[in-house]
Motif scaffolding. Structure first.
Motif, mmCIF file in Angstrom:
data_model
loop_
_atom_site.group_PDB
_atom_site.id
_atom_site.type_symbol
_atom_site.label_atom_id
_atom_site.label_comp_id
_atom_site.label_asym_id
_atom_site.label_seq_id
_atom_site.Cartn_x
_atom_site.Cartn_y
_atom_site.Cartn_z
ATOM 1 N N ALA A 146 0.842 -1.187 0.000
ATOM 2 C CA ALA A 146 0.000 0.000 0.000
ATOM 3 C C ALA A 146 0.879 1.239 0.000
ATOM 4 O O ALA A 146 1.849 1.330 0.756
ATOM 5 C CB ALA A 146 -0.912 -0.009 1.223
ATOM 6 N N LYS A 147 0.529 2.182 -0.837
ATOM 7 C CA LYS A 147 1.325 3.389 -0.949
ATOM 8 C C LYS A 147 0.896 4.445 0.072
ATOM 9 O O LYS A 147 1.686 5.258 0.494
ATOM 10 C CB LYS A 147 1.220 3.961 -2.355
ATOM 11 C CG LYS A 147 1.795 3.053 -3.420
ATOM 12 C CD LYS A 147 1.892 3.762 -4.729
ATOM 13 C CE LYS A 147 2.390 2.943 -5.883
ATOM 14 N NZ LYS A 147 3.318 1.907 -5.684
ATOM 15 N N LEU A 148 -0.387 4.420 0.438
ATOM 16 C CA LEU A 148 -0.911 5.442 1.335
ATOM 17 C C LEU A 148 -1.593 4.824 2.550
ATOM 18 O O LEU A 148 -2.197 3.762 2.459
ATOM 19 C CB LEU A 148 -1.933 6.313 0.582
ATOM 20 C CG LEU A 148 -1.455 7.035 -0.683
ATOM 21 C CD1 LEU A 148 -2.608 7.806 -1.312
ATOM 22 C CD2 LEU A 148 -0.304 7.971 -0.377
ATOM 23 N N THR A 149 -1.529 5.541 3.663
ATOM 24 C CA THR A 149 -2.225 5.109 4.876
ATOM 25 C C THR A 149 -3.695 5.495 4.752
ATOM 26 O O THR A 149 -4.068 6.291 3.873
ATOM 27 C CB THR A 149 -1.639 5.807 6.127
ATOM 28 O OG1 THR A 149 -1.898 7.220 6.002
ATOM 29 C CG2 THR A 149 -0.152 5.538 6.268
ATOM 30 N N ALA A 150 -4.528 4.973 5.639
ATOM 31 C CA ALA A 150 -5.955 5.290 5.620
ATOM 32 C C ALA A 150 -6.168 6.796 5.798
ATOM 33 O O ALA A 150 -7.054 7.391 5.181
ATOM 34 C CB ALA A 150 -6.683 4.516 6.710
ATOM 35 N N GLU A 151 -5.337 7.420 6.657
ATOM 36 C CA GLU A 151 -5.463 8.858 6.889
ATOM 37 C C GLU A 151 -5.120 9.647 5.616
ATOM 38 O O GLU A 151 -5.780 10.630 5.271
ATOM 39 C CB GLU A 151 -4.541 9.324 8.034
ATOM 40 C CG GLU A 151 -4.894 8.758 9.397
ATOM 41 C CD GLU A 151 -4.387 7.331 9.611
ATOM 42 O OE1 GLU A 151 -3.366 6.924 8.997
ATOM 43 O OE2 GLU A 151 -5.025 6.608 10.397
ATOM 44 N N GLN A 152 -4.072 9.211 4.922
ATOM 45 C CA GLN A 152 -3.677 9.883 3.687
ATOM 46 C C GLN A 152 -4.780 9.755 2.630
ATOM 47 O O GLN A 152 -5.078 10.715 1.917
ATOM 48 C CB GLN A 152 -2.363 9.307 3.142
ATOM 49 C CG GLN A 152 -1.140 9.693 3.951
ATOM 50 C CD GLN A 152 0.104 8.962 3.457
ATOM 51 O OE1 GLN A 152 0.078 7.746 3.258
ATOM 52 N NE2 GLN A 152 1.182 9.714 3.272
ATOM 53 N N VAL A 153 -5.395 8.566 2.547
ATOM 54 C CA VAL A 153 -6.466 8.347 1.571
ATOM 55 C C VAL A 153 -7.645 9.270 1.900
ATOM 56 O O VAL A 153 -8.224 9.902 1.005
ATOM 57 C CB VAL A 153 -6.905 6.864 1.542
ATOM 58 C CG1 VAL A 153 -8.156 6.686 0.688
ATOM 59 C CG2 VAL A 153 -5.773 5.985 1.034
ATOM 60 N N GLN A 182 -7.666 4.789 -8.743
ATOM 61 C CA GLN A 182 -7.932 3.471 -8.140
ATOM 62 C C GLN A 182 -8.343 3.632 -6.676
ATOM 63 O O GLN A 182 -9.270 2.968 -6.206
ATOM 64 C CB GLN A 182 -6.712 2.568 -8.270
ATOM 65 C CG GLN A 182 -6.473 2.104 -9.698
ATOM 66 C CD GLN A 182 -5.161 1.361 -9.877
ATOM 67 O OE1 GLN A 182 -4.410 1.161 -8.939
ATOM 68 N NE2 GLN A 182 -4.894 0.958 -11.104
ATOM 69 N N TYR A 183 -7.665 4.529 -5.942
ATOM 70 C CA TYR A 183 -8.036 4.790 -4.546
ATOM 71 C C TYR A 183 -9.450 5.368 -4.471
ATOM 72 O O TYR A 183 -10.252 4.972 -3.625
ATOM 73 C CB TYR A 183 -7.058 5.767 -3.880
ATOM 74 C CG TYR A 183 -5.819 5.120 -3.309
ATOM 75 C CD1 TYR A 183 -5.903 4.224 -2.238
ATOM 76 C CD2 TYR A 183 -4.566 5.418 -3.817
ATOM 77 C CE1 TYR A 183 -4.768 3.643 -1.701
ATOM 78 C CE2 TYR A 183 -3.428 4.840 -3.292
ATOM 79 C CZ TYR A 183 -3.527 3.952 -2.234
ATOM 80 O OH TYR A 183 -2.406 3.372 -1.695
ATOM 81 N N LEU A 184 -9.774 6.303 -5.363
ATOM 82 C CA LEU A 184 -11.108 6.914 -5.348
ATOM 83 C C LEU A 184 -12.175 5.882 -5.695
ATOM 84 O O LEU A 184 -13.244 5.857 -5.069
ATOM 85 C CB LEU A 184 -11.171 8.096 -6.324
ATOM 86 C CG LEU A 184 -10.283 9.297 -5.984
ATOM 87 C CD1 LEU A 184 -10.326 10.335 -7.100
ATOM 88 C CD2 LEU A 184 -10.666 9.915 -4.649
#
Length: 191
Positions: A146-153, A182-184
């Motif tokens: 994973a490139k980003l944490t939940a907070e970053q997302v 993809q995250y969105l």
């Protein structure tokens, strides 16, 4: 009315090779030449030749492997040229693709090439799956992290919702726009 031209395209794999034998003795109005690997997508002379040819012209190439990196690339290039009403002639294979339905042999060959392209893609995907399975068995394959944490997302989603440009948001988080999308998309699917 301008005369239809026969335009040659030559490609050699390295700067050491000579294109002299390609299209030797064939009368051409203009020739474009690349010195690039078949896998190389950067073939400036090919792009220049595609821009140069006009309705009724013929692009003459020594052989199919000189024009394209793979079957899919070959199909794309031939279709792109045929859409411009430019014929593509392969000297070695003695084939000409004009895009005309009046040439049943060329139509058959294009259909066969499309089948080969699909088969080629399937084989590549199968080899990838097999390679991943072997790597997982050996404990080597961990998959993408994973490139980003939940907070970053959550922060990223908030910025996009607030109207920030997606390209800027992606750059700020050090990800590609595709990854941002993809995250969105994942966030929408998960509620």
């Amino acid at each position: 009315m301008s005369k239809h031209q026969r335009v040659g395209y030559k490609r050699v794999s390295t700067v050491d090779q000579n294109t002299g034998r390609q299209l030797d003795g064939i009368e051409l109005d203009r020739v474009f030449e690349d010195k690039a690997s078949g896998k190389d997508t950067h073939r400036p002379a090919l792009q220049e030749a595609i821009k140069y040819v006009r309705d009724g012209d013929t692009l003459v190439v020594h052989s199919m492997d000189r024009l394209a990196r793979n079957t899919e690339d070959l199909l794309r290039l031939v279709r792109e040229l045929n859409a411009k009403h430019v014929s593509v002639e392969f000297v070695k294979e003695r084939l000409t693709f004009s895009g005309s339905a009046a040439d049943p042999m060329a139509e058959l060959m294009m259909t066969m090439l499309a089948g080969f392209a699909q088969f080629e893609r399937s084989m590549i995907r199968e080899r990838q799956r097999e390679g991943i399975a072997v790597a997982k068995e050996k404990g080597v394959y961990k998959g993408g992290k994973a490139k980003l944490t939940a907070e970053q997302v959550a922060s990223m989603r908030a910025r996009v919702a607030a109207g920030d440009a997606k390209a800027v948001v992606a750059r700020d988080f050090g990800i590609s726009r595709e990854t941002l999308y993809q995250y969105l998309k994942a966030a929408l699917q998960n509620g």
